[in-house]
Design an enzyme around this catalytic site. Sequence first.
Site, PDB file in Angstrom:
ATOM      1  N   ASP A  17       0.824  -1.213   0.000  1.00 12.60           N
ATOM      2  CA  ASP A  17       0.000   0.000   0.000  1.00 12.60           C
ATOM      3  C   ASP A  17       0.859   1.264   0.000  1.00 12.60           C
ATOM      4  O   ASP A  17       1.984   1.249   0.496  1.00 12.60           O
ATOM      5  CB  ASP A  17      -0.918  -0.033   1.234  1.00 12.60           C
ATOM      6  CG  ASP A  17      -2.108   0.916   1.093  1.00 12.60           C
ATOM      7  OD1 ASP A  17      -2.362   1.403  -0.029  1.00 12.60           O
ATOM      8  OD2 ASP A  17      -2.782   1.152   2.110  1.00 12.60           O
ATOM      9  N   ASN A  65     -10.963  -2.691  -5.459  1.00 12.88           N
ATOM     10  CA  ASN A  65     -10.224  -1.691  -6.240  1.00 12.88           C
ATOM     11  C   ASN A  65     -10.860  -1.360  -7.595  1.00 12.88           C
ATOM     12  O   ASN A  65     -10.487  -0.367  -8.230  1.00 12.88           O
ATOM     13  CB  ASN A  65      -8.761  -2.111  -6.446  1.00 12.88           C
ATOM     14  CG  ASN A  65      -7.907  -2.015  -5.201  1.00 12.88           C
ATOM     15  OD1 ASN A  65      -6.996  -2.807  -4.988  1.00 12.88           O
ATOM     16  ND2 ASN A  65      -8.161  -1.025  -4.350  1.00 12.88           N
TER      17      ASN A  65
END
Length: 238
Positions: A17, A65
């Site tokens: 991330d 996502n």
Amino acid sequence: MSEEQAKVPQHVAVIMDGNGRWAKARGWPRLKGHQEGANSLRAILRACRDHGVKYLTVYAFSSENWVRPKDEVSGLMSLLKTFLRKQEFELHENQVRLRMIGRMEDLPAAVQKELQRVMAATAHYTGHQLILALSYGSREEITNACRQIAREVQAGRLDPEKITPQTIAQHLYLPDVPDPDLLIRTSGEMRISNFLLWQISYAELYVTPVLWPDFREPQFAEALADFARRHRRFGDIQ
Ligand code: IPE
Ligand code: IPE
Ligand code: MG
């Protein structure tokens, strides 16, 4: 095996991330962060080989996502294709088997084709495994397992009283892969974001503020050193 070697995790899972924030801090488009993130993945894969970590599972694209802007999603998909092409030589050189978890059918046809090709070409390697989580969601994985188990019960092949945690584990995407020993999340977020919920029951958690594009071998070595200092009790008292 020495004490130190015994403390090397067999399976490391990573929530990669912070690519967007890394790019934003430089005034660059988010995709640039993802490109640099792909270089981190290459570096960490090499580090796994050097440190003797057998399985590396990386969260590359979650089932959530897909809600991102279209151009970011398509940029990530084409980056994935490039990554597979560029990485293939090194996978062979180091005898790394490529596998995936997630909804393969959601991915663009060209990406599916490339993935299938590289997975098939490396399927015989037994030393190391790189597992890409793509369009992956843990709740979905567990839901699928439940559905399959229900079908077996319905067909009279399975007695509900005989369902154990092993039954569930055997119906997840890659039942032969041992659970992660260490879960790393970069960029400081203290959450799991629907990643390997079942499998990380006893994983050691390591969260670092370092953004993924800056996470390279020295940072990985630090995570492994931290892991080696942990005392895993698995519910016992010592
Ligand atoms: C992780 O970086 C990569 C993917 C989720 C594909 P992000 O894109 O989430 O980066 P941040 O969290 O916005 O910084
Ligand atoms: C998790 O990161 C998914 C990947 C790293 C692929 P996100 O950036 O999507 O997670 P949230 O939205 O911050 O929880
Ligand atoms: Mg993020």
